[in-house]
Design a protein around this motif. Structure first.
Motif, PDB file in Angstrom:
ATOM      1  N   GLY A 195      49.060  95.747  24.674  1.00 35.19           N
ATOM      2  CA  GLY A 195      47.582  95.273  24.991  1.00 35.19           C
ATOM      3  C   GLY A 195      47.530  93.713  25.018  1.00 35.19           C
ATOM      4  O   GLY A 195      48.441  92.968  24.694  1.00 35.19           O
TER       5      GLY A 195
ATOM      6  N   TRP B  29      33.743 103.558  24.693  1.00 32.43           N
ATOM      7  CA  TRP B  29      34.447 102.544  23.678  1.00 32.43           C
ATOM      8  C   TRP B  29      34.472 103.056  22.131  1.00 32.43           C
ATOM      9  O   TRP B  29      33.808 103.893  21.773  1.00 32.43           O
TER      10      TRP B  29
ATOM     11  N   GLU C  90      36.377 101.764  18.185  1.00 35.37           N
ATOM     12  CA  GLU C  90      37.131 100.715  17.637  1.00 35.37           C
ATOM     13  C   GLU C  90      38.054 101.352  16.720  1.00 35.37           C
ATOM     14  O   GLU C  90      37.843 101.664  15.397  1.00 35.37           O
TER      15      GLU C  90
ATOM     16  N   ILE D 278      40.140  96.019  16.777  1.00 37.04           N
ATOM     17  CA  ILE D 278      40.765  96.629  18.283  1.00 37.04           C
ATOM     18  C   ILE D 278      39.741  97.205  18.885  1.00 37.04           C
ATOM     19  O   ILE D 278      39.428  98.427  18.353  1.00 37.04           O
TER      20      ILE D 278
ATOM     21  N   GLU E 237      38.699  99.365  21.974  1.00 35.81           N
ATOM     22  CA  GLU E 237      39.555 100.446  22.990  1.00 35.81           C
ATOM     23  C   GLU E 237      38.442 100.792  23.868  1.00 35.81           C
ATOM     24  O   GLU E 237      37.295 101.298  23.403  1.00 35.81           O
TER      25      GLU E 237
ATOM     26  N   THR F 188      43.328 104.002  29.860  1.00 30.69           N
ATOM     27  CA  THR F 188      43.037 103.082  28.374  1.00 30.69           C
ATOM     28  C   THR F 188      43.350 101.774  28.563  1.00 30.69           C
ATOM     29  O   THR F 188      44.362 101.345  28.703  1.00 30.69           O
TER      30      THR F 188
ATOM     31  N   GLN G  92      43.095  98.279  25.731  1.00 28.48           N
ATOM     32  CA  GLN G  92      42.806  97.885  24.386  1.00 28.48           C
ATOM     33  C   GLN G  92      42.855  96.367  24.250  1.00 28.48           C
ATOM     34  O   GLN G  92      43.477  95.543  24.877  1.00 28.48           O
TER      35      GLN G  92
ATOM     36  N   SER H 107      42.865  93.324  21.137  1.00 26.22           N
ATOM     37  CA  SER H 107      42.834  92.930  19.738  1.00 26.22           C
ATOM     38  C   SER H 107      42.068  91.596  19.640  1.00 26.22           C
ATOM     39  O   SER H 107      42.284  90.890  20.265  1.00 26.22           O
TER      40      SER H 107
ATOM     41  N   SER I 226      43.743  95.946  32.513  1.00 28.50           N
ATOM     42  CA  SER I 226      43.786  96.255  30.879  1.00 28.50           C
ATOM     43  C   SER I 226      43.469  94.947  30.289  1.00 28.50           C
ATOM     44  O   SER I 226      43.394  94.743  29.042  1.00 28.50           O
TER      45      SER I 226
END
Length: 466
Positions: A1, A34, A36, A71, A73, A87, A89, A91, A455
């Motif tokens: 990610g 969405w 977290e 995080i 997502e 998907t 992500q 951070s 991503s």
């Protein structure tokens, strides 16, 4: 990610970008959801961050806590499918902000020792906890420039200043002379701190008590067409001085020349109690001092005029410099070739960090030839601390040209814009080649609708034009 950081005192916008595989034909709708998963935000709290665009969420200032890694997502699915999805992500580390220490009245001022001396640090604050002050500790010190030692009161004893945000020293507490009074601001729990100081010249006779309101920003940017108001004030009973006149002067810093297009840094007449500065006339990286002087003439013209003054310091930001921006490969196919955008070696003053990098593209050469933001620019990746990322690009103009633009921005919104050009040819030849391969036999390509899901989550700050 992907990972980035954000000051918890700043709002943060995250936007997902999904690109369908070239083999997909017809109209296909992509749905975004969405969450977290780290557990710092509940699903209900994340839902409350929704915007009018499902691909984006807006995280208000103060939502995240310093020292935590969140995080975020996002799941992108075709027509709400449970299996044709992908998907991404991001951070995000919450960064604590620096405290802002400030003393009202100006960075230096002159007044009479016969008047009380006001010291007001109530404009100091913690950007992470706006409106809360109980966790801030105020420590004051006084230094006598004539004795090169700590201040003493009129009786000769050490001067002890209370640990409060605002105080008033009684008239005649200090002798006539020059002093530096310093504030030490500290957050109780984590030890973050800031300082501010004011130079005080105390006259032996009565003169006007002049002040300038504290600035609410640490640095200003010299953007053309922008202005800064300096607000002056006179304390006490002004009628005791008869007629008072005012004058603003530039006492330190680069004086602009006629060649710069500005005859003065002042946008209005300087004989008013307030001044307006033309920020575009200031020099990047310079520090200016502006003085407001009040001249008092008594009703009896035989008595000499007296004056008091206050000085305010205005630091001018300097944007990031000395770095590079490149996009590789130099040529490719629209919506197929992965182009790598990359910035390297950009530098700025330590207090201006962290730097953020935003990227845009535009069909043709116009944006690349422009020295300012061009109307044709489209967002590719908004401001993040990530220096590089990979994405596809649309088809270029008739000669295949795409302008790629990078904005490198510091924490005080000073930004540098750089451009380059790549060639992006039509997708048609590549697309029909893929269709022929699908017709010739089984392929995993159809199932992989979301192979080009970007991503990267896009963080929208106040980067130029965002």
């Amino acid at each position: 990610g992907t990972s980035t950081s954000s000051r918890v005192a700043e709002s943060l916008k995250l936007t997902a970008s999904a690109t369908l595989s070239p083999c997909v034909s017809g109209s296909t709708k992509v749905f975004f959801s969405w969450r977290e998963p780290s557990g710092y935000l509940t699903d209900a709290e994340v839902s409350a961050l929704a915007t009018s665009q499902p691909r984006s969420i807006q995280i208000p200032a103060g939502t995240m806590k310093a020292g935590r890694t969140y995080i975020f997502e996002v799941v992108a699915a075709i027509d709400g499918s449970t299996y044709l999805n992908n998907t991404a992500q991001l951070s995000v580390y919450g960064v604590a902000s620096d405290l802002f220490g400030s003393i009202s009245g100006g960075s230096s001022r002159k007044q009479s020792r016969l008047d009380s001396l006001s010291l007001d640090a109530s404009s100091s604050y913690d950007p992470d906890r706006i409106g809360f002050y109980e966790h801030l500790n105020y420590t004051w010190t006084c230094y006598d420039l004539s004795t090169h030692d700590s201040c003493t009161n009129s009786s000769g004893y050490p001067l002890v200043l209370p640990s409060v945000a605002t105080m008033t020293l009684a008239a005649k507490t200090l002798s006539a002379g020059d002093y530096i009074i310093r504030l030490w601001l500290k957050a109780e729990k984590d030890g973050r701190n800031a300082t501010a100081s004011v130079g005080i010249n105390l006259a032996a006779t009565a003169i006007p008590v002049v002040g300038i309101d504290a600035l609410t920003v640490t640095k200003v940017n010299n953007n053309a067409g922008t202005y800064l108001q300096l607000v002056g004030n006179i304390a006490g009973d002004t009628t005791a001085y008869g007629t008072i006149t005012y004058e603003w002067t530039l006492t330190s810093g680069d004086e602009p020349t006629e060649d710069s297009g500005y005859s003065s840094v002042f946008a209005v007449a300087v004989n008013r109690i307030n001044a307006v500065l033309e920020l575009g006339a200031l020099t990047q990286g310079s520090t200016y001092q502006f003085t407001l002087t009040a001249y008092a003439q008594g009703d009896d013209d035989t008595v000499a005029a007296v004056s008091g003054y206050a000085v305010v310091t205005v630091p001018v930001n300097s944007p990031p410099t000395s770095g590079t921006f490149e996009v590789t490969p130099p040529n490719g196919v629209s919506l197929t070739t992965d182009f790598a955008f990359s910035c390297a070696s950009w530098v700025d003053d330590v207090e201006d960090l962290p730097l953020k990098y935003g990227f845009r593209s535009a069909v043709g050469m116009s944006a690349s030839a422009s020295t300012v933001t061009h109307s044709s620019e489209q967002m590719v990746l908004s401001a993040t601390t990530t220096t590089s990322f990979t994405t596809t690009l649309p088809e270029g103009d008739s000669t295949g040209n795409i302008s790629c633009v990078a904005y490198i921005k510091d924490r005080f919104s000073g930004a540098t814009r750089v451009t380059t050009v790549v060639g992006v040819s039509s997708l048609a030849a590549s697309f029909f080649g893929r269709r022929r391969r699908l017709d010739e036999g089984p392929s995993d390509e159809f199932a992989n609708y979301m192979t080009n899901l970007s991503s990267s989550l896009l963080e929208a700050g106040s980067l130029i034009g965002d």
